[in-house]
Design a protein around this motif. Structure first.
Motif, PDB file in Angstrom:
ATOM      1  N   GLU A   1     -80.235 -25.011 -22.911  1.00 47.49           N
ATOM      2  CA  GLU A   1     -81.496 -24.437 -23.397  1.00 47.49           C
ATOM      3  C   GLU A   1     -81.218 -23.402 -24.487  1.00 47.49           C
ATOM      4  O   GLU A   1     -81.893 -23.363 -25.512  1.00 47.49           O
ATOM      5  CB  GLU A   1     -82.276 -23.809 -22.243  1.00 47.49           C
ATOM      6  N   ALA A   2     -80.198 -22.577 -24.264  1.00 47.80           N
ATOM      7  CA  ALA A   2     -79.892 -21.535 -25.242  1.00 47.80           C
ATOM      8  C   ALA A   2     -79.439 -22.134 -26.573  1.00 47.80           C
ATOM      9  O   ALA A   2     -79.572 -21.508 -27.618  1.00 47.80           O
ATOM     10  CB  ALA A   2     -78.811 -20.604 -24.706  1.00 47.80           C
TER      11      ALA A   2
ATOM     12  N   GLY B   1     -80.377 -24.062 -37.053  1.00 52.42           N
ATOM     13  CA  GLY B   1     -79.707 -22.956 -36.379  1.00 52.42           C
ATOM     14  C   GLY B   1     -78.429 -22.473 -37.039  1.00 52.42           C
ATOM     15  O   GLY B   1     -77.786 -21.548 -36.538  1.00 52.42           O
TER      16      GLY B   1
ATOM     17  N   THR C   1     -78.269 -18.693 -37.637  1.00 54.90           N
ATOM     18  CA  THR C   1     -78.587 -17.810 -36.505  1.00 54.90           C
ATOM     19  C   THR C   1     -77.816 -16.490 -36.550  1.00 54.90           C
ATOM     20  O   THR C   1     -76.589 -16.482 -36.699  1.00 54.90           O
ATOM     21  CB  THR C   1     -78.277 -18.533 -35.173  1.00 54.90           C
TER      22      THR C   1
ATOM     23  N   SER D   1     -87.458 -23.384 -30.353  1.00 55.43           N
ATOM     24  CA  SER D   1     -86.123 -23.176 -29.800  1.00 55.43           C
ATOM     25  C   SER D   1     -86.031 -21.723 -29.370  1.00 55.43           C
ATOM     26  O   SER D   1     -86.953 -20.939 -29.594  1.00 55.43           O
ATOM     27  CB  SER D   1     -85.092 -23.438 -30.900  1.00 55.43           C
ATOM     28  N   THR D   2     -84.906 -21.354 -28.793  1.00 55.16           N
ATOM     29  CA  THR D   2     -84.710 -19.949 -28.419  1.00 55.16           C
ATOM     30  C   THR D   2     -84.923 -19.044 -29.631  1.00 55.16           C
ATOM     31  O   THR D   2     -85.568 -18.003 -29.534  1.00 55.16           O
ATOM     32  CB  THR D   2     -83.273 -19.762 -27.880  1.00 55.16           C
ATOM     33  N   GLN D   3     -84.368 -19.453 -30.773  1.00 54.38           N
ATOM     34  CA  GLN D   3     -84.499 -18.636 -31.981  1.00 54.38           C
ATOM     35  C   GLN D   3     -85.968 -18.491 -32.384  1.00 54.38           C
ATOM     36  O   GLN D   3     -86.414 -17.408 -32.778  1.00 54.38           O
ATOM     37  CB  GLN D   3     -83.737 -19.274 -33.154  1.00 54.38           C
TER      38      GLN D   3
ATOM     39  N   PRO E   1     -81.414 -13.911 -30.654  1.00 59.85           N
ATOM     40  CA  PRO E   1     -81.088 -14.881 -31.696  1.00 59.85           C
ATOM     41  C   PRO E   1     -82.314 -15.187 -32.547  1.00 59.85           C
ATOM     42  O   PRO E   1     -83.407 -15.388 -32.017  1.00 59.85           O
ATOM     43  CB  PRO E   1     -80.657 -16.115 -30.899  1.00 59.85           C
ATOM     44  N   ALA E   2     -82.113 -15.195 -33.855  1.00 59.35           N
ATOM     45  CA  ALA E   2     -83.219 -15.527 -34.750  1.00 59.35           C
ATOM     46  C   ALA E   2     -82.671 -16.347 -35.910  1.00 59.35           C
ATOM     47  O   ALA E   2     -81.485 -16.266 -36.242  1.00 59.35           O
ATOM     48  CB  ALA E   2     -83.880 -14.250 -35.269  1.00 59.35           C
TER      49      ALA E   2
ATOM     50  N   GLY F   1     -85.721 -23.450 -40.130  1.00 57.55           N
ATOM     51  CA  GLY F   1     -85.786 -23.188 -38.687  1.00 57.55           C
ATOM     52  C   GLY F   1     -85.326 -24.317 -37.789  1.00 57.55           C
ATOM     53  O   GLY F   1     -85.393 -24.200 -36.573  1.00 57.55           O
ATOM     54  N   GLU F   2     -84.828 -25.414 -38.371  1.00 51.34           N
ATOM     55  CA  GLU F   2     -84.530 -26.590 -37.556  1.00 51.34           C
ATOM     56  C   GLU F   2     -83.078 -26.688 -37.097  1.00 51.34           C
ATOM     57  O   GLU F   2     -82.796 -27.333 -36.101  1.00 51.34           O
ATOM     58  CB  GLU F   2     -84.851 -27.874 -38.340  1.00 51.34           C
TER      59      GLU F   2
ATOM     60  N   SER G   1     -75.632 -17.943 -30.919  1.00 47.47           N
ATOM     61  CA  SER G   1     -76.552 -18.306 -29.829  1.00 47.47           C
ATOM     62  C   SER G   1     -75.870 -18.128 -28.480  1.00 47.47           C
ATOM     63  O   SER G   1     -76.470 -17.627 -27.520  1.00 47.47           O
ATOM     64  CB  SER G   1     -77.030 -19.755 -29.979  1.00 47.47           C
TER      65      SER G   1
ATOM     66  N   GLU H   1     -80.506 -25.091 -27.805  1.00 46.71           N
ATOM     67  CA  GLU H   1     -81.379 -26.184 -28.253  1.00 46.71           C
ATOM     68  C   GLU H   1     -81.806 -26.030 -29.722  1.00 46.71           C
ATOM     69  O   GLU H   1     -82.194 -27.003 -30.353  1.00 46.71           O
ATOM     70  CB  GLU H   1     -82.609 -26.315 -27.342  1.00 46.71           C
ATOM     71  N   GLY H   2     -81.704 -24.822 -30.254  1.00 46.73           N
ATOM     72  CA  GLY H   2     -82.085 -24.623 -31.660  1.00 46.73           C
ATOM     73  C   GLY H   2     -80.919 -24.757 -32.622  1.00 46.73           C
ATOM     74  O   GLY H   2     -81.034 -24.404 -33.788  1.00 46.73           O
ATOM     75  N   ASN H   3     -79.792 -25.244 -32.140  1.00 42.58           N
ATOM     76  CA  ASN H   3     -78.619 -25.434 -32.997  1.00 42.58           C
ATOM     77  C   ASN H   3     -78.253 -26.909 -33.048  1.00 42.58           C
ATOM     78  O   ASN H   3     -78.211 -27.576 -32.023  1.00 42.58           O
ATOM     79  CB  ASN H   3     -77.427 -24.640 -32.449  1.00 42.58           C
ATOM     80  N   VAL H   4     -77.970 -27.366 -34.257  1.00 42.44           N
ATOM     81  CA  VAL H   4     -77.652 -28.774 -34.448  1.00 42.44           C
ATOM     82  C   VAL H   4     -76.223 -28.896 -34.975  1.00 42.44           C
ATOM     83  O   VAL H   4     -75.814 -28.129 -35.835  1.00 42.44           O
ATOM     84  CB  VAL H   4     -78.632 -29.396 -35.476  1.00 42.44           C
TER      85      VAL H   4
ATOM     86  N   LEU I   1     -87.614 -28.476 -30.814  1.00 39.56           N
ATOM     87  CA  LEU I   1     -88.113 -28.477 -32.181  1.00 39.56           C
ATOM     88  C   LEU I   1     -89.012 -29.659 -32.496  1.00 39.56           C
ATOM     89  O   LEU I   1     -89.079 -30.105 -33.633  1.00 39.56           O
ATOM     90  CB  LEU I   1     -86.950 -28.504 -33.187  1.00 39.56           C
TER      91      LEU I   1
END
Ligand code: FAD
Ligand code: FES
Ligand code: FES
Lengths: 162, 281
Positions: free
Chosen positions: A126-127, A45, A48, B96-98, A55-56, A42-43, A108, A129-132, B185
């Motif tokens: 913000e959208a 992305g 996704t 995060s959004t996800q 997005p999950a 989950g860290e 995303s 933020e879960g992708n690295v 995160l």
């Protein structure tokens, strides 16, 4: 157990074990290997996908939970051999180096632009933020999403007004 | 490990009465633990499609939030964001959004991490829980829910049905700050959520919750008591910070030392009060 789900617009029926993740079914079961596994927790992305439009992290979803759901993966974006405008924008902005993170970022961005056609930079960040990304730094990715928003805006004025 | 999806509460209660059965909501805590081998449930009971656990309803008593409602749905409700700005601020910083597409408050609470962010906001709002099982349902103040890291007041076969927040007080100032290493995160090193009601510069009510600085998320009751009835000024803000550092009982781990966590908590509490002071004058 057997589950039915829709993947990139196509109805699918697959046999899954209780512990299988959506990511496993996409990559190994359906050979949709555009969705990547980075961290598996989950860290990052990279995995996704959109589940019913949202997005999950497909590494944190059991395939069994997806019965009846609508899944969109990176393979579902291009149409008739033409890249989706978001994909094009990533290429044009030079936002891709090794490319491992790119499908996740694009998905995303896709979810963002569907809900918010004219996002501010803050909303974009913000959208995402879960992708690295380990290669590019984020400036080019940000400009890719800006570019895609502009592009999509001119292509579909009805969305811009919304 | 088996998987079972239920769509009604009677079926859920029945399924959870079996040995080794645990609820699965968003899976953002549980599936990480399963993969790491830290949790070995016999049966995952998927609660995410039980409609009565996904409700959002308002009454004179306040707001009732279904335990299995995804955070994205809660944050998507403008009325909730307006009425409970501290809750919205905290949840916007969660994962995060996800993660927020799937994570739930029921999972955040039942997971009982000392770092749980949702728990902090809910503690500050004096939330009450409705817990249910085959035997019926009961109400419990959230403050009595946490028993230790990963431990709660849930009895065997019991699940969180909903979380109720009292009617909001529109004049409350709110504060949330989480200190971690990266914006998204982040598992907090220390975090503070607070609500403050002032009348003519005097504190009529202060509620301060702190995370990652004790075996459970907790309210800083001694600090709150000392603040009530006092005139808010810079000296009071500093003194409250100092007593907050003393009230918490953090541990040292890979992320930070106990002393650092004490200092950060004190600093955050002092900052909360001095920000409120500036805003009120
Ligand atoms: C990358 C990442 C980032 C994260 N960032 C944050 C963060 O910033 N702040 C934070 O607080 N958390 C964070 N988390 C943790 C997690 O996302 C949250 O705690 C979330 O709210 C858990 O909800 P869930 O629905 O996914 O729970 P699940 O994983 O489904 O369940 C968690 C636990 O609760 C139990 N449970 C679930 N629902 C119920 C119910 N209704 N009744 C009884 N028991 C139940 C499960 O059996 C399990 O033990 C993060 C997790 C990941 C993977
Ligand atoms: S592989 Fe799923 S978030 Fe990293
Ligand atoms: S381009 Fe290599 S990780 Fe992003």
């Amino acid at each position: 157990m057997r589950i039915r789900l829709r993947v990139n617009g196509r109805e699918r029926e697959v046999e899954v074990a209780a512990g299988d993740r959506l990511l496993d079914v996409l990559r190994d079961g359906l050979h949709l290997t555009g969705t990547k596994e980075g961290c598996g927790e989950g860290e990052c992305g990279a995995c996704t996908v959109l589940v019913d439009g949202r997005p999950a992290n497909s590494c944190l979803v059991l395939a069994a939970q997806m019965d009846g759901c609508d899944i969109l993966t990176i393979e579902g974006l291009a149409e008739a051999g033409r890249l989706h405008p978001i994909q094009e924008a990533f290429v044009e902005a030079g936002a891709v180096q090794c490319g491992f993170c790119t499908p996740g970022f694009v998905m995303s961005a896709h979810a963002l632009l569907a809900a918010t056609p004219n996002p501010s930079d803050e909303q974009i960040l913000e959208a995402l933020e879960g992708n690295v990304c380990r290669c590019t730094g984020y400036a080019k990715i940000l400009s890719a999403v800006r570019r895609a928003a502009a592009q999509l805006g001119t292509r579909d004025p009805s969305r811009e007004a919304a | 490990m088996d998987y079972l999806r239920v769509t009604s509460e009677p079926d859920l209660a029945e399924a959870l009465s079996v040995d080794g059965a645990v609820p699965l909501a968003g899976g953002t805590d549980l599936l990480v633990k399963v993969r790491a081998g830290v949790a070995r449930p016999g049966l995952l009971v998927d609660v995410s499609r039980v409609e009565s656990l996904r409700g959002l309803s308002r009454s004179q008593d306040g707001l009732s939030i279904g335990a299995a409602l995804p955070l994205a749905d809660l944050l998507g409700d403008a009325a909730v964001r307006d009425a409970y700005p501290l809750l919205a601020t905290v949840l916007r910083s969660l994962g995060s959004t996800q993660i927020r597409s799937r994570a739930t408050l029921g999972g955040n609470l039942a997971n009982a991490s000392p770092a749980a962010d949702g728990a902090l906001a809910l503690l500050a709002y004096d939330a009450r829980l409705t817990l249910a099982s085959r035997a019926g349902s009961r109400a419990l103040p959230l403050r009595e829910f946490f028993r230790g890291p990963g431990r709660t007041a849930l009895a065997r076969g019991e699940y969180v049905h909903s979380i109720t927040l009292p009617a909001p007080d529109a004049n409350q100032a709110f504060f949330f700050h989480k200190v971690g290493r990266r914006r998204a995160l982040t598992i907090a090193i220390a975090s503070v959520a607070g609500l403050l009601s002032l009348e003519d510069g005097v504190i009529v009510d202060a509620r301060i919750a702190a995370g990652s600085v004790a075996p459970t998320p907790l309210r800083l009751a001694a600090v709150e008591d000392a603040l009530r009835g006092c005139r808010l000024d810079a000296a009071l803000a500093r003194a409250a910070g100092d007593s907050a550092s003393r009230e918490v009982s953090p541990i040292t781990d890979v992320r930070a030392s106990a002393d650092y966590r004490r200092d950060v908590t004190g600093e955050l509490v002092a900052r909360f009060l001095s920000t409120a002071l500036r805003a009120s004058s």
